[in-house]
Design a protein around this motif. Sequence first.
Motif, PDB file in Angstrom:
ATOM      1  N   ILE A   1     -14.464  26.305  -6.077  1.00  0.00           N
ATOM      2  CA  ILE A   1     -13.378  27.229  -6.415  1.00  0.00           C
ATOM      3  C   ILE A   1     -13.578  27.815  -7.811  1.00  0.00           C
ATOM      4  CG2 ILE A   1     -10.904  27.405  -6.932  1.00  0.00           C
ATOM      5  CD1 ILE A   1     -10.440  25.312  -4.697  1.00  0.00           C
ATOM      6  N   LEU A   2     -13.850  26.959  -8.788  1.00  0.00           N
ATOM      7  CA  LEU A   2     -14.017  27.440 -10.164  1.00  0.00           C
ATOM      8  C   LEU A   2     -15.199  28.401 -10.279  1.00  0.00           C
ATOM      9  CD1 LEU A   2     -13.316  24.198 -12.238  1.00  0.00           C
ATOM     10  CD2 LEU A   2     -11.872  26.246 -12.076  1.00  0.00           C
ATOM     11  N   ALA A   3     -16.323  28.057  -9.641  1.00  0.00           N
ATOM     12  CA  ALA A   3     -17.493  28.934  -9.721  1.00  0.00           C
ATOM     13  C   ALA A   3     -17.201  30.297  -9.108  1.00  0.00           C
ATOM     14  CB  ALA A   3     -18.694  28.284  -9.033  1.00  0.00           C
ATOM     15  N   MET A   4     -16.555  30.313  -7.935  1.00  0.00           N
ATOM     16  CA  MET A   4     -16.273  31.585  -7.251  1.00  0.00           C
ATOM     17  C   MET A   4     -15.309  32.449  -8.062  1.00  0.00           C
ATOM     18  SD  MET A   4     -18.142  31.059  -4.701  1.00  0.00           S
ATOM     19  CE  MET A   4     -18.977  29.669  -5.415  1.00  0.00           C
ATOM     20  N   VAL A   5     -14.273  31.830  -8.604  1.00  0.00           N
ATOM     21  CA  VAL A   5     -13.297  32.572  -9.396  1.00  0.00           C
ATOM     22  C   VAL A   5     -13.950  33.102 -10.676  1.00  0.00           C
ATOM     23  CG1 VAL A   5     -11.131  32.415 -10.696  1.00  0.00           C
ATOM     24  CG2 VAL A   5     -11.289  31.409  -8.411  1.00  0.00           C
TER      25      VAL A   5
ATOM     26  N   LEU B   1     -12.923  35.945  -0.732  1.00  0.00           N
ATOM     27  CA  LEU B   1     -11.524  35.925  -1.157  1.00  0.00           C
ATOM     28  C   LEU B   1     -11.358  35.275  -2.527  1.00  0.00           C
ATOM     29  CD1 LEU B   1      -9.735  35.084   2.220  1.00  0.00           C
ATOM     30  CD2 LEU B   1      -9.621  37.229   0.944  1.00  0.00           C
ATOM     31  N   LEU B   2     -12.160  34.247  -2.808  1.00  0.00           N
ATOM     32  CA  LEU B   2     -12.104  33.631  -4.137  1.00  0.00           C
ATOM     33  C   LEU B   2     -12.634  34.586  -5.209  1.00  0.00           C
ATOM     34  CD1 LEU B   2     -13.171  29.980  -3.234  1.00  0.00           C
ATOM     35  CD2 LEU B   2     -10.940  30.702  -4.111  1.00  0.00           C
ATOM     36  N   HIS B   3     -13.659  35.369  -4.858  1.00  0.00           N
ATOM     37  CA  HIS B   3     -14.135  36.400  -5.790  1.00  0.00           C
ATOM     38  C   HIS B   3     -13.027  37.418  -6.066  1.00  0.00           C
ATOM     39  CE1 HIS B   3     -18.046  34.744  -5.690  1.00  0.00           C
ATOM     40  NE2 HIS B   3     -18.572  35.459  -4.704  1.00  0.00           N
ATOM     41  N   VAL B   4     -12.357  37.839  -5.001  1.00  0.00           N
ATOM     42  CA  VAL B   4     -11.256  38.794  -5.144  1.00  0.00           C
ATOM     43  C   VAL B   4     -10.143  38.189  -5.999  1.00  0.00           C
ATOM     44  CG1 VAL B   4      -9.423  40.013  -3.892  1.00  0.00           C
ATOM     45  CG2 VAL B   4     -11.768  40.068  -3.032  1.00  0.00           C
ATOM     46  N   ALA B   5      -9.871  36.885  -5.804  1.00  0.00           N
ATOM     47  CA  ALA B   5      -8.863  36.217  -6.628  1.00  0.00           C
ATOM     48  C   ALA B   5      -9.260  36.266  -8.099  1.00  0.00           C
ATOM     49  CB  ALA B   5      -8.677  34.767  -6.175  1.00  0.00           C
ATOM     50  N   GLY B   6     -10.556  36.063  -8.392  1.00  0.00           N
ATOM     51  CA  GLY B   6     -11.043  36.140  -9.764  1.00  0.00           C
ATOM     52  C   GLY B   6     -10.903  37.530 -10.341  1.00  0.00           C
ATOM     53  N   LEU B   7     -11.251  38.539  -9.545  1.00  0.00           N
ATOM     54  CA  LEU B   7     -11.086  39.933  -9.985  1.00  0.00           C
ATOM     55  C   LEU B   7      -9.611  40.235 -10.243  1.00  0.00           C
ATOM     56  CD1 LEU B   7     -13.576  41.666  -7.530  1.00  0.00           C
ATOM     57  CD2 LEU B   7     -13.688  41.832 -10.027  1.00  0.00           C
ATOM     58  N   GLY B   8      -8.751  39.790  -9.323  1.00  0.00           N
ATOM     59  CA  GLY B   8      -7.315  40.017  -9.473  1.00  0.00           C
ATOM     60  C   GLY B   8      -6.757  39.312 -10.694  1.00  0.00           C
ATOM     61  N   LEU B   9      -7.241  38.092 -10.927  1.00  0.00           N
ATOM     62  CA  LEU B   9      -6.806  37.344 -12.097  1.00  0.00           C
ATOM     63  C   LEU B   9      -7.204  38.081 -13.375  1.00  0.00           C
ATOM     64  CD1 LEU B   9      -5.304  34.699 -12.608  1.00  0.00           C
ATOM     65  CD2 LEU B   9      -7.514  33.546 -12.704  1.00  0.00           C
ATOM     66  N   GLY B  10      -8.436  38.599 -13.389  1.00  0.00           N
ATOM     67  CA  GLY B  10      -8.883  39.375 -14.545  1.00  0.00           C
ATOM     68  C   GLY B  10      -8.004  40.586 -14.782  1.00  0.00           C
ATOM     69  N   LEU B  11      -7.634  41.267 -13.708  1.00  0.00           N
ATOM     70  CA  LEU B  11      -6.776  42.445 -13.813  1.00  0.00           C
ATOM     71  C   LEU B  11      -5.395  42.081 -14.332  1.00  0.00           C
ATOM     72  CD1 LEU B  11      -6.437  45.483 -13.247  1.00  0.00           C
ATOM     73  CD2 LEU B  11      -5.739  44.887 -10.929  1.00  0.00           C
ATOM     74  N   VAL B  12      -4.825  40.996 -13.804  1.00  0.00           N
ATOM     75  CA  VAL B  12      -3.500  40.555 -14.244  1.00  0.00           C
ATOM     76  C   VAL B  12      -3.530  40.168 -15.717  1.00  0.00           C
ATOM     77  CG1 VAL B  12      -1.775  38.721 -13.994  1.00  0.00           C
ATOM     78  CG2 VAL B  12      -2.693  39.837 -11.958  1.00  0.00           C
ATOM     79  N   ILE B  13      -4.565  39.416 -16.094  1.00  0.00           N
ATOM     80  CA  ILE B  13      -4.689  38.977 -17.480  1.00  0.00           C
ATOM     81  C   ILE B  13      -4.841  40.172 -18.420  1.00  0.00           C
ATOM     82  CG2 ILE B  13      -6.181  37.742 -19.100  1.00  0.00           C
ATOM     83  CD1 ILE B  13      -6.724  35.730 -16.801  1.00  0.00           C
ATOM     84  N   ALA B  14      -5.595  41.180 -17.991  1.00  0.00           N
ATOM     85  CA  ALA B  14      -5.822  42.361 -18.829  1.00  0.00           C
ATOM     86  C   ALA B  14      -4.516  43.077 -19.153  1.00  0.00           C
ATOM     87  CB  ALA B  14      -6.782  43.319 -18.138  1.00  0.00           C
ATOM     88  N   ARG B  15      -3.532  42.931 -18.309  1.00  0.00           N
ATOM     89  CA  ARG B  15      -2.241  43.593 -18.548  1.00  0.00           C
ATOM     90  C   ARG B  15      -1.484  43.001 -19.726  1.00  0.00           C
ATOM     91  NH1 ARG B  15       0.157  46.531 -13.532  1.00  0.00           N
ATOM     92  NH2 ARG B  15      -1.754  46.931 -12.402  1.00  0.00           N
ATOM     93  N   PHE B  16      -1.920  41.837 -20.187  1.00  0.00           N
ATOM     94  CA  PHE B  16      -1.304  41.235 -21.365  1.00  0.00           C
ATOM     95  C   PHE B  16      -1.669  41.987 -22.638  1.00  0.00           C
ATOM     96  CE2 PHE B  16      -0.721  37.477 -18.753  1.00  0.00           C
ATOM     97  CZ  PHE B  16       0.474  36.987 -19.232  1.00  0.00           C
ATOM     98  N   GLY B  17      -2.643  42.851 -22.535  1.00  0.00           N
ATOM     99  CA  GLY B  17      -3.134  43.523 -23.732  1.00  0.00           C
ATOM    100  C   GLY B  17      -4.444  42.899 -24.153  1.00  0.00           C
ATOM    101  N   GLU B  18      -5.188  43.624 -24.938  1.00  0.00           N
ATOM    102  CA  GLU B  18      -6.547  43.220 -25.274  1.00  0.00           C
ATOM    103  C   GLU B  18      -6.604  41.841 -25.935  1.00  0.00           C
ATOM    104  OE1 GLU B  18     -10.244  44.925 -27.881  1.00  0.00           O
ATOM    105  OE2 GLU B  18      -8.765  46.322 -27.113  1.00  0.00           O
ATOM    106  N   ARG B  19      -5.736  41.600 -26.895  1.00  0.00           N
ATOM    107  CA  ARG B  19      -5.823  40.361 -27.663  1.00  0.00           C
ATOM    108  C   ARG B  19      -5.386  39.141 -26.860  1.00  0.00           C
ATOM    109  NH1 ARG B  19      -2.889  39.540 -33.461  1.00  0.00           N
ATOM    110  NH2 ARG B  19      -3.462  37.396 -33.771  1.00  0.00           N
ATOM    111  N   ARG B  20      -4.184  39.204 -26.293  1.00  0.00           N
ATOM    112  CA  ARG B  20      -3.684  38.058 -25.537  1.00  0.00           C
ATOM    113  C   ARG B  20      -4.471  37.855 -24.250  1.00  0.00           C
ATOM    114  NH1 ARG B  20       2.599  38.564 -24.772  1.00  0.00           N
ATOM    115  NH2 ARG B  20       2.019  40.732 -24.471  1.00  0.00           N
ATOM    116  N   GLY B  21      -4.818  38.974 -23.594  1.00  0.00           N
ATOM    117  CA  GLY B  21      -5.582  38.880 -22.346  1.00  0.00           C
ATOM    118  C   GLY B  21      -6.932  38.225 -22.568  1.00  0.00           C
TER     119      GLY B  21
END
Length: 199
Positions: free
Chosen positions: A47-51, A156-176
Motif C-alpha cells: 500500500i505504501l509503495a503504491m501510494v 487504484l492505489l496509484h490514483v489514491a496517491g495522485l488524489g492525496l497529492g492533489l488534496v494536499i496541494a490545496r493546503f498551499g505550497e508551504r503547508r502542503g
Amino acid sequence: MKSVFKSGVLALAAAALPVAAYAHTGVGEAAGLVHGFSHPISGLDHILAMVMVGILAFQLGGRAVWAVPATFLLVMALGGAFGIVGINVPFVETGIALSVIVLGAVVALNIRVSTAVAMGIVGLFAIFHGHAHGAEMPETAAGVAYAAGFMIATALLHVAGLGLGLVIARFGERRGAFVVRSAGGFAAVAGAGFLTGLI
C-alpha cells in the motif's frame, strides 16, 4: 491535517469496495479476481509503495502523472508473470522493503528527477512487487483474472496517491509540502521497519 487524513482513508476505502462487491461470487474467474485484488491491499508495504508512486507522479507533474504509474503497472505485470510461471527473482522481500524506503525518501526530500529516471526507479521496484503478487497466487485462482485483480488494485492505489497529492496541494505550497514530505518520511521509516523485520 484532519481533512487530508480523512481524504486518504476515504480513497483507500473506495479502493477496497470492489473486494466487498465480489466477496460472494463463488469460484473460478471471480475468485481469481478477488484474490488478485486483495493481495496488494493486504500488506502495508504494498500500500505504501503504491501510494508513494502516485504522490511522486503528482510531485513531478506533466507527463509523469500518467507515465510513472503506467510504467509501474506494465513492469509489475511482467514481474507477476514471472511469479506465476515460477521464474525466480532474488531478494523479492528486500526489494519491496527498499521500494518503500526509496520512494518514501524521494517524496519526503522532494527530489526532482526527470520523468525517465522516475520511470526507471519505479520500474525496477515493480518487478519485485509483481513477482510477489504472482508467486502468491492461490492454486484455485484463474491466472488472467488474478493478474487483472492485482493490477486494478494497484492502479487504484496509484490514483489514491495522485488524489492525496492533489488534496494536499490545496493546503498551499508551504503547508502542503510539509504534509507531503511527512507522508514520505513516514513511508521511508516504515520501509526501514520492513527491511529490518521490526514491522
